[in-house]
Design an enzyme around this catalytic site. Structure first.
Site, PDB file in Angstrom:
ATOM      1  N   GLN A 121       0.852  -1.206  -0.085  1.00 28.81           N
ATOM      2  CA  GLN A 121      -0.082   0.050   0.031  1.00 28.81           C
ATOM      3  C   GLN A 121       0.903   1.194   0.107  1.00 28.81           C
ATOM      4  O   GLN A 121       1.410   1.713   1.065  1.00 28.81           O
ATOM      5  CB  GLN A 121      -0.842  -0.089   1.175  1.00 28.81           C
ATOM      6  CG  GLN A 121      -1.933   1.149   1.650  1.00 28.81           C
ATOM      7  CD  GLN A 121      -2.631   0.833   2.973  1.00 28.81           C
ATOM      8  OE1 GLN A 121      -3.230  -0.237   2.946  1.00 28.81           O
ATOM      9  NE2 GLN A 121      -2.565   1.975   3.542  1.00 28.81           N
ATOM     10  N   GLY A 122       0.677   1.964  -1.191  1.00 27.36           N
ATOM     11  CA  GLY A 122       1.616   3.283  -1.124  1.00 27.36           C
ATOM     12  C   GLY A 122       0.930   4.636  -1.137  1.00 27.36           C
ATOM     13  O   GLY A 122       0.291   5.296  -2.042  1.00 27.36           O
ATOM     14  N   SER A 124       1.578   6.545   2.548  1.00 26.26           N
ATOM     15  CA  SER A 124       2.296   7.668   3.314  1.00 26.26           C
ATOM     16  C   SER A 124       3.707   8.059   2.335  1.00 26.26           C
ATOM     17  O   SER A 124       4.201   7.085   1.605  1.00 26.26           O
ATOM     18  CB  SER A 124       2.780   7.325   4.629  1.00 26.26           C
ATOM     19  OG  SER A 124       1.515   6.891   5.379  1.00 26.26           O
ATOM     20  N   SER A 156       4.150  -1.644   3.860  1.00 27.14           N
ATOM     21  CA  SER A 156       4.322  -2.640   4.379  1.00 27.14           C
ATOM     22  C   SER A 156       4.467  -3.971   3.165  1.00 27.14           C
ATOM     23  O   SER A 156       3.676  -3.888   2.459  1.00 27.14           O
ATOM     24  CB  SER A 156       3.101  -3.174   5.242  1.00 27.14           C
ATOM     25  OG  SER A 156       2.654  -2.246   6.167  1.00 27.14           O
ATOM     26  N   GLU A 240      -8.718  -0.109   8.497  1.00 24.66           N
ATOM     27  CA  GLU A 240      -7.383  -0.232   9.022  1.00 24.66           C
ATOM     28  C   GLU A 240      -7.345  -0.118  10.361  1.00 24.66           C
ATOM     29  O   GLU A 240      -6.479  -0.398  10.951  1.00 24.66           O
ATOM     30  CB  GLU A 240      -6.496   0.505   8.324  1.00 24.66           C
ATOM     31  CG  GLU A 240      -5.008  -0.044   8.246  1.00 24.66           C
ATOM     32  CD  GLU A 240      -3.952   0.798   7.556  1.00 24.66           C
ATOM     33  OE1 GLU A 240      -4.440   1.825   6.923  1.00 24.66           O
ATOM     34  OE2 GLU A 240      -2.787   0.619   7.260  1.00 24.66           O
TER      35      GLU A 240
END
Lengths: 374, 331
Positions: A121-122, A124, A156, A240
């Site tokens: 997951q891109g 931040s 992650s 999340e």
């Protein structure tokens, strides 16, 4: 109001328990060892192939279409068996389910759910943490593709991922949160470089940072409409924050069980302060288990994704850090084994990842209590 | 598994909300309004809530502990100054001891530190004594009744307790209670005090939040300051966690074996006791100087919480019960 299993739930629980007796891979805790991350894909696929993953997700994408409470049963049994927790993918699945077109959902989700396609997951960036809308990564249209340029961090599983869900700015001419779109970007192409981040407890396989320098994504792989990226991100982060979606209860209860076994194994080695820390870890982890049952039951009415997610995130954080303190107190002093020290150090990230505790408190105050924004 | 309240349970809660909101004290001065108190007491008596744990035709209680907890939570939220937990625990003792239903208003006596049911010949206190003429305690395991004569003592301004002399004359009312029965009774008592604490926390949070929305300093409502917001947000989180444990503890009383029900209730009590005190202290803090005056309801919530915390064991004894319940020589 009934916390006990229905006949169908009891049958499912017994079947899962039987399967786990023969199929527990015995991986170390995800928070303490890179060995877990090396074995996670195989564990995900084994759970899926045996019919114990994605219980509450739609059948069309490889789920089982069952009530959410089945996820709580899975977590219960994983903890009881001392097995690794289920991979935490729910938020990604929910984001694509809510915002992707029918075509995107059918094309992308089955591979995520069955564990054959690995995603990261891109979101931040170095200059966009809590203030995610200020992100600087850009996606510029070029023929049938978008060209992606930017720097993502706290990504992650970036080292194992085949694909990245990237938030990028597609329209610099509108207010920040309206000009962001979401893409599926291949991690296996020349314009992508990733490197691991070494965390405070030494693990290197969970988090990474990713540089996109002219990476390409087909326009057909945009998820949602142009400019819908911010709303997709909000869906993802709200899920999340839900312990029911993340399956962390199993992780906490497994650790508490092991700590209890340590103290029970040689009671004379542990003093009142250590027993008290252990007792609080038991109380807190049990609280979260019941809290998840409550939230998952509420979902039977169709509700989810509201500001209560911030309450749940703060509760989950309190539990993880309480278990961390028990780990430090009961197991942390062992000179020959730093597993518990690592687990404690890892617990500090829980009040930051997925939205800091400070931000969650702002959300609870303004959106639940109705206090005026500061 | 479906832990939503049933339609009947939601109806019970709605009735309790309406009754409490129409007659609860809305200021410290209201606590001295005997007409209001009498109306509240009569209204609660008319609902039959104090009889929920009396024996039905099959010897079991009329209603599960979940129903009793729903009522207890709303009474706590509204600072209801009428008896409920005491009479409910008295009815449970009579049912478990095979005794007839009480003739008049009755409550239970605990050791004078509130930590366990009272034993004859030791210093004891009748809890939740508003309107009660008598209290139940144990003499050699047998259930006995003593009359209440001493003036009430208010730690909790909404639920006075009454000291019982060591030499109070005791009348036998029921057979010897089994260990299992006493364990179940303790689990019920803990579950009801958890429910009361959840209600007290909800009431205290509402009081402090309303104040933060009207009190102005530095030209702004204090509720707009993050420092105040974060105090109240933490209170909400503590209350919600407590609510989940309290709900489970209430269910466990009738659904699990006695030892498991007690361990479950003890875990919930440790959680709710710690949270209850902190949340009520937060309510005082948010009120600033006003919160430290007798006229502010915040201390009435705190006082009620303190009694519920101590009743049948607070944080320390509850954590010990959690360790004992886990077995493996942890006790």
């Amino acid at each position: 109001m009934d916390f006990s299993d229905s006949p169908a739930e009891a049958e499912f629980r017994a079947r899962l328990r039987g399967w786990l007796a023969d199929n527990n891979p015995g991986l170390p805790a995800s928070s303490t060892s890179d060995e877990y991350w090396a074995g996670q894909a195989a564990w995900h696929q084994a759970l899926y192939d045996a019919g114990f993953f994605g219980m509450s997700w739609p059948v069309e994408i490889g789920g089982h279409g069952l009530p959410s409470v089945y996820e709580a049963i899975v977590d219960d049994e994983l903890a009881t068996a001392g097995a690794p927790p289920r991979p935490s993918l729910g938020y990604l699945v929910q984001g694509i389910l809510h915002h992707g077109s029918e075509g995107i959902r059918r094309r992308l989700l089955p591979g995520i759910v069955n564990g054959r396609d690995r995603w990261c997951q891109g979101f931040s960036e170095p200059e966009a943490g809590s203030d995610l809308a200020s992100l600087r990564t850009t996606a510029v249209r070029d023929g049938e593709d978008y060209v992606i340029t930017g720097h993502k961090v706290w990504t992650s599983y970036s080292d194992a991922a085949d694909w990245c869900l990237v938030l990028a700015r597609t329209d610099p001419g509108v207010p920040p949160h309206k000009g962001i779109s979401a893409f599926r970007v291949s991690m296996r192409q020349p314009g992508v470089q990733q490197q691991p981040l070494r965390m405070i407890n030494g693990i290197t396989r969970e988090f990474g940072e990713v540089l996109f320098d002219g990476a390409r994504a087909p326009a057909a792989d945009m998820i949602g409409e142009p400019g819908e990226g911010w709303r997709l991100a909000m869906t993802v982060v709200s899920h999340e924050r839900e312990p029911g979606e993340l399956g962390y209860v199993a992780r906490y209860r497994k650790a508490v069980k092991e700590l209890a076994a340590l103290v029970a194994g040689s009671p004379d080695d542990y003093g009142p302060e250590q027993r008290r820390e252990l007792a609080w870890a038991m109380v807190e982890s049990e609280m979260l288990r019941q809290h998840v049952c409550r939230r998952l039951s509420d979902r039977l009415d169709g509700s989810s994704g509201g500001p209560e997610g911030s309450v749940d995130k703060l509760l989950m954080t309190q539990v993880e850090q309480c278990v961390g303190h028990a780990a430090l107190s009961v197991g942390g002093a062992a000179a020959d084994d730093d597993t518990w020290l690592k687990l404690y150090l890892y617990s500090r990230a829980q009040s930051v990842m997925g939205g800091t505790s400070q931000i969650q408190r702002n959300l609870v105050a303004t959106r639940i209590l109705g206090l005026p924004a500061s | 598994m479906d832990v939503r309240l049933s339609a009947e349970q939601r109806a019970l809660r709605d009735t309790a909300v309406d009754l409490v909101d129409s007659l609860r004290p809305r200021s410290v001065a209201d606590l001295g309004d005997s007409q209001r108190t009498a109306k509240l007491d009569a209204a609660v008596a008319a609902t039959g809530w104090r009889s929920l744990r009396e024996a039905g035709a099959d010897g079991g209680p009329y209603a599960s502990a979940v129903e009793a907890a729903i009522v207890a939570e709303e009474l706590g939220r509204g600072l209801a100054d009428t008896a409920f937990v005491g009479p409910t625990l008295a009815a449970e003792l009579r049912r478990l001891a095979g005794a007839a239903t009480a003739d008049g208003a009755e409550t239970v006596a605990t050791k004078s530190d509130f930590s366990a049911v009272a034993l004859a010949g030791q210093p004891a206190t009748a809890i939740d004594g508003a309107g009660a003429a008598a209290a139940l305690l144990l003499a050699g395991g047998e259930l006995v009744q003593v009359s209440l004569n001493a003036p009430a003592e208010p730690l909790d301004l909404t639920r006075p307790h009454v000291p019982i002399p060591r030499d109070a004359a005791a009348t036998p009312v029921g057979r010897t209670l089994t260990t299992d029965a006493l364990t179940k009774w303790t689990a019920l008592g803990l579950a009801l005090t958890c429910a009361d604490l959840v209600g007290v926390m909800r009431g205290a949070i509402a009081l402090a939040t309303d104040y933060a929305k009207v009190r102005r300093q530095y030209g702004a409502h204090i509720g707009s300051f993050q420092a105040v917001q974060h105090l109240l947000a933490d209170a909400v989180v503590a209350m919600e966690g407590s609510r989940s444990t309290a709900l489970h503890a209430a269910w466990a009383v009738d659904a699990l074996p006695a030892d498991d029900a007690l361990a479950t209730a003890a875990g919930a009590k440790a959680y709710c006791a710690r949270a209850g005190r902190t949340v009520c202290e937060t309510a005082i803090q948010v009120h600033g100087g006003i919160g430290n005056t007798w006229e502010c309801l915040a201390h009435v919530y705190l006082r009620r919480a303190l009694l519920s915390i101590d009743l049948l064991g607070g944080v320390g004894p509850s954590l010990e019960r959690v360790l004992a319940g886990a077995g493996h020589g942890l006790q």
